[in-house]
Design a protein around this motif. Structure first.
Motif, PDB file in Angstrom:
ATOM      1  N   ASP A 199       7.302  12.847  -2.084  1.00 25.41           N
ATOM      2  CA  ASP A 199       6.683  12.367  -3.321  1.00 25.41           C
ATOM      3  C   ASP A 199       5.166  12.521  -3.272  1.00 25.41           C
ATOM      4  O   ASP A 199       4.531  12.948  -4.246  1.00 25.41           O
ATOM      5  N   VAL A 200       4.594  12.171  -2.140  1.00 23.25           N
ATOM      6  CA  VAL A 200       3.145  12.240  -1.985  1.00 23.25           C
ATOM      7  C   VAL A 200       2.664  13.688  -2.002  1.00 23.25           C
ATOM      8  O   VAL A 200       1.695  14.036  -2.684  1.00 23.25           O
ATOM      9  N   PHE A 201       3.364  14.553  -1.283  1.00 22.13           N
ATOM     10  CA  PHE A 201       2.874  15.919  -1.118  1.00 22.13           C
ATOM     11  C   PHE A 201       3.167  16.823  -2.307  1.00 22.13           C
ATOM     12  O   PHE A 201       2.670  17.950  -2.352  1.00 22.13           O
ATOM     13  N   THR A 202       3.910  16.341  -3.238  1.00 24.30           N
ATOM     14  CA  THR A 202       4.051  17.094  -4.487  1.00 24.30           C
ATOM     15  C   THR A 202       2.699  17.294  -5.145  1.00 24.30           C
ATOM     16  O   THR A 202       2.448  18.319  -5.797  1.00 24.30           O
ATOM     17  N   ASN A 203       1.794  16.335  -4.945  1.00 27.11           N
ATOM     18  CA  ASN A 203       0.480  16.373  -5.587  1.00 27.11           C
ATOM     19  C   ASN A 203      -0.647  16.850  -4.679  1.00 27.11           C
ATOM     20  O   ASN A 203      -1.709  17.245  -5.178  1.00 27.11           O
ATOM     21  N   LEU A 204      -0.440  16.832  -3.371  1.00 28.94           N
ATOM     22  CA  LEU A 204      -1.530  17.165  -2.446  1.00 28.94           C
ATOM     23  C   LEU A 204      -1.540  18.657  -2.138  1.00 28.94           C
ATOM     24  O   LEU A 204      -1.329  19.088  -1.007  1.00 28.94           O
ATOM     25  N   THR A 205      -1.846  19.432  -3.129  1.00 27.53           N
ATOM     26  CA  THR A 205      -1.766  20.885  -2.987  1.00 27.53           C
ATOM     27  C   THR A 205      -2.964  21.495  -2.274  1.00 27.53           C
ATOM     28  O   THR A 205      -2.915  22.648  -1.860  1.00 27.53           O
ATOM     29  N   GLU A 206      -4.055  20.738  -2.133  1.00 29.47           N
ATOM     30  CA  GLU A 206      -5.251  21.277  -1.486  1.00 29.47           C
ATOM     31  C   GLU A 206      -5.416  20.759  -0.066  1.00 29.47           C
ATOM     32  O   GLU A 206      -6.455  20.968   0.564  1.00 29.47           O
ATOM     33  N   LEU A 207      -4.401  20.093   0.458  1.00 34.57           N
ATOM     34  CA  LEU A 207      -4.505  19.489   1.782  1.00 34.57           C
ATOM     35  C   LEU A 207      -4.648  20.563   2.866  1.00 34.57           C
ATOM     36  O   LEU A 207      -3.937  21.558   2.871  1.00 34.57           O
ATOM     37  N   ALA A 208      -5.592  20.308   3.793  1.00 36.41           N
ATOM     38  CA  ALA A 208      -5.816  21.232   4.902  1.00 36.41           C
ATOM     39  C   ALA A 208      -5.467  20.612   6.251  1.00 36.41           C
ATOM     40  O   ALA A 208      -5.215  21.340   7.216  1.00 36.41           O
ATOM     41  N   ALA A 209      -5.472  19.264   6.324  1.00 35.67           N
ATOM     42  CA  ALA A 209      -5.217  18.604   7.604  1.00 35.67           C
ATOM     43  C   ALA A 209      -4.271  17.429   7.397  1.00 35.67           C
ATOM     44  O   ALA A 209      -4.508  16.569   6.547  1.00 35.67           O
ATOM     45  N   LEU A 210      -3.211  17.379   8.200  1.00 39.41           N
ATOM     46  CA  LEU A 210      -2.224  16.304   8.131  1.00 39.41           C
ATOM     47  C   LEU A 210      -1.936  15.803   9.532  1.00 39.41           C
ATOM     48  O   LEU A 210      -1.661  16.592  10.444  1.00 39.41           O
ATOM     49  N   SER A 211      -2.001  14.478   9.693  1.00 43.59           N
ATOM     50  CA  SER A 211      -1.692  13.871  10.982  1.00 43.59           C
ATOM     51  C   SER A 211      -0.778  12.673  10.768  1.00 43.59           C
ATOM     52  O   SER A 211      -1.102  11.759  10.010  1.00 43.59           O
ATOM     53  N   ILE A 246       0.835  -1.207   0.000  1.00 42.07           N
ATOM     54  CA  ILE A 246       0.000   0.000   0.000  1.00 42.07           C
ATOM     55  C   ILE A 246       0.867   1.253   0.000  1.00 42.07           C
ATOM     56  O   ILE A 246       0.583   2.231  -0.716  1.00 42.07           O
ATOM     57  N   VAL A 247       1.944   1.218   0.770  1.00 45.95           N
ATOM     58  CA  VAL A 247       2.850   2.368   0.835  1.00 45.95           C
ATOM     59  C   VAL A 247       3.393   2.707  -0.546  1.00 45.95           C
ATOM     60  O   VAL A 247       3.470   3.887  -0.931  1.00 45.95           O
ATOM     61  N   HIS A 248       3.748   1.691  -1.327  1.00 51.11           N
ATOM     62  CA  HIS A 248       4.299   1.930  -2.666  1.00 51.11           C
ATOM     63  C   HIS A 248       3.280   2.548  -3.607  1.00 51.11           C
ATOM     64  O   HIS A 248       3.647   3.161  -4.619  1.00 51.11           O
ATOM     65  N   LEU A 249       1.994   2.408  -3.298  1.00 48.55           N
ATOM     66  CA  LEU A 249       0.948   2.987  -4.140  1.00 48.55           C
ATOM     67  C   LEU A 249       0.620   4.435  -3.786  1.00 48.55           C
ATOM     68  O   LEU A 249      -0.070   5.116  -4.540  1.00 48.55           O
ATOM     69  N   LEU A 250       1.111   4.892  -2.652  1.00 46.31           N
ATOM     70  CA  LEU A 250       0.730   6.221  -2.177  1.00 46.31           C
ATOM     71  C   LEU A 250       1.062   7.350  -3.160  1.00 46.31           C
ATOM     72  O   LEU A 250       0.241   8.243  -3.373  1.00 46.31           O
ATOM     73  N   PRO A 251       2.241   7.385  -3.787  1.00 43.78           N
ATOM     74  CA  PRO A 251       2.507   8.472  -4.733  1.00 43.78           C
ATOM     75  C   PRO A 251       1.509   8.503  -5.897  1.00 43.78           C
ATOM     76  O   PRO A 251       1.028   9.583  -6.280  1.00 43.78           O
ATOM     77  N   HIS A 252       1.200   7.331  -6.462  1.00 44.82           N
ATOM     78  CA  HIS A 252       0.221   7.292  -7.560  1.00 44.82           C
ATOM     79  C   HIS A 252      -1.158   7.676  -7.050  1.00 44.82           C
ATOM     80  O   HIS A 252      -1.891   8.427  -7.722  1.00 44.82           O
ATOM     81  N   TRP A 253      -1.501   7.185  -5.899  1.00 43.03           N
ATOM     82  CA  TRP A 253      -2.804   7.506  -5.300  1.00 43.03           C
ATOM     83  C   TRP A 253      -2.937   9.016  -5.066  1.00 43.03           C
ATOM     84  O   TRP A 253      -3.981   9.615  -5.306  1.00 43.03           O
ATOM     85  N   SER A 254      -1.853   9.654  -4.607  1.00 44.82           N
ATOM     86  CA  SER A 254      -1.906  11.097  -4.367  1.00 44.82           C
ATOM     87  C   SER A 254      -2.036  11.877  -5.668  1.00 44.82           C
ATOM     88  O   SER A 254      -2.640  12.956  -5.703  1.00 44.82           O
ATOM     89  N   LEU A 255      -1.481  11.331  -6.759  1.00 43.44           N
ATOM     90  CA  LEU A 255      -1.605  11.985  -8.067  1.00 43.44           C
ATOM     91  C   LEU A 255      -3.054  12.015  -8.515  1.00 43.44           C
ATOM     92  O   LEU A 255      -3.525  13.013  -9.069  1.00 43.44           O
ATOM     93  N   VAL A 256      -3.780  10.935  -8.240  1.00 43.36           N
ATOM     94  CA  VAL A 256      -5.189  10.845  -8.642  1.00 43.36           C
ATOM     95  C   VAL A 256      -6.070  11.731  -7.759  1.00 43.36           C
ATOM     96  O   VAL A 256      -6.962  12.424  -8.255  1.00 43.36           O
ATOM     97  N   LEU A 257      -5.806  11.714  -6.445  1.00 46.94           N
ATOM     98  CA  LEU A 257      -6.678  12.416  -5.502  1.00 46.94           C
ATOM     99  C   LEU A 257      -6.198  13.824  -5.158  1.00 46.94           C
ATOM    100  O   LEU A 257      -6.901  14.557  -4.456  1.00 46.94           O
ATOM    101  N   GLY A 258      -5.030  14.188  -5.659  1.00 40.65           N
ATOM    102  CA  GLY A 258      -4.425  15.456  -5.288  1.00 40.65           C
ATOM    103  C   GLY A 258      -5.318  16.674  -5.368  1.00 40.65           C
ATOM    104  O   GLY A 258      -5.342  17.493  -4.447  1.00 40.65           O
ATOM    105  N   PRO A 259      -6.107  16.845  -6.435  1.00 36.26           N
ATOM    106  CA  PRO A 259      -6.910  18.060  -6.563  1.00 36.26           C
ATOM    107  C   PRO A 259      -8.052  18.166  -5.563  1.00 36.26           C
ATOM    108  O   PRO A 259      -8.615  19.248  -5.388  1.00 36.26           O
TER     109      PRO A 259
END
Length: 310
Positions: free
Chosen positions: A41-53, A6-19
């Protein structure tokens, strides 16, 4: 607690859900795969993120968190950093956050007690949140495998409390200080200096009649308080004792009578009660208020107690 595939999928997953993705929480149990490189790698795409834990992500340092903060277009509103790497450089982190006002949108901050907190304390925490309008602050001591109840010469909470009172008294509504005892001076400063508090979770050194403690009575000055929860540190009950460690019902009710009418819940250690108020009209035309305790109606555990913080 993602496993390696699952961890290895996170960058691709963030690319899809990033917006669209606005909230991300990662809890690690024993996974070394959550690293600075992955977070970047993940946060390159998560530009609309408001909450991180991030909880128990022991390979994550200030480098990737600063990267994440810079890449949020809207600004991070809620940040949780619990059990991150011991290589997390708080001095660098504070300097960068302050210089670039990376906390300008921050409303909620959760952190594990940083190393050397007594020295780290008021000034640095004040710098870290100087551009924030904090509504919630949660501080936890890292688990050392034991709970110390010995007295200390310095008050580890008071510097932080003084900063909160000075900088965030007009906005702070929820405060948690757990796994470290809140001293008499700190508790008094909180109750008299943070008048907007609605929820207050804190730890005290155990005493048998805790609800009768003169400093606990300070809670009655919080006139917007809706929920308080006291965790006892160092409680030891004799095996042949009938005392279970909890205040008696009549003591709690007497205390509630002095508290704000906004108070709806209270808790001690593992027990939580809902507060019921019933009004009835007497024959003489006067209203009578009856206050009672009931089992909590909320099935969800407050998030302050959800994760065993290490």
């Amino acid at each position: 607690m993602p496993d390696r595939p699952i961890v290895h999928l996170l960058p691709h997953w963030s690319l899809v859900l990033g917006p669209t993705l606005q909230h991300l929480s990662i809890i690690c149990k024993s996974n070394a795969s959550i690293t600075d490189e992955l977070i970047c790698d993940v946060f390159t795409n998560l530009t609309e993120l408001a909450a991180l834990s991030l909880t128990n992500c022991s390979n994550v340092t200030h480098t990737s968190i600063l990267f994440a903060l810079r890449h949020s277009r809207r600004g991070i509103e809620s940040l949780g950093l619990e059990g991150v790497s011991t290589r997390f450089n708080w001095v660098t982190f504070i300097r960068e956050v302050e210089a670039f006002q990376l906390f300008h949108s921050l409303r909620k901050l959760t952190i594990t007690h940083p190393p050397g907190f007594l020295a780290w304390g008021e000034h640095n925490l004040g710098r870290l949140t100087s551009f924030s309008k904090l509504e919630e602050f949660n501080l936890y001591r890292a688990n050392s495998g034991r709970r110390s109840t010995s007295s200390i010469t310095e008050d580890e909470c008071l510097p932080m409390v003084s900063m909160l009172v000075a900088n965030h008294a007009s906005t702070l509504q929820t405060l948690s200080i757990l796994r470290m005892t809140v001293s008499d001076h700190a508790l008094e400063a909180i109750c008299h200096g943070l008048p907007r508090l609605r929820k207050f979770f804190f730890a005290r050194a155990w005493v048998q009649d805790i609800i009768l403690d003169s400093q606990i009575q300070s809670l009655t000055t919080l006139r917007r308080l809706e929920y308080f929860h006291i965790s006892s540190m160092g409680a030891i009950y004799p095996s042949n004792s009938a005392f279970d460690g909890f205040p008696r019902t009549e003591e709690i009710l007497q205390f509630i009578e002095k508290c704000s009418p906004t108070l709806m819940q209270c808790g001690f250690d593992t027990r939580v009660w809902s507060i019921k108020r019933h009004f009835r009209l007497l024959s003489n035309g006067e209203w009578y208020k009856d206050v009672s305790l009931a089992a909590s109606e909320q099935t969800e555990v407050p998030e302050h107690f959800l994760v065993v913080r290490t």
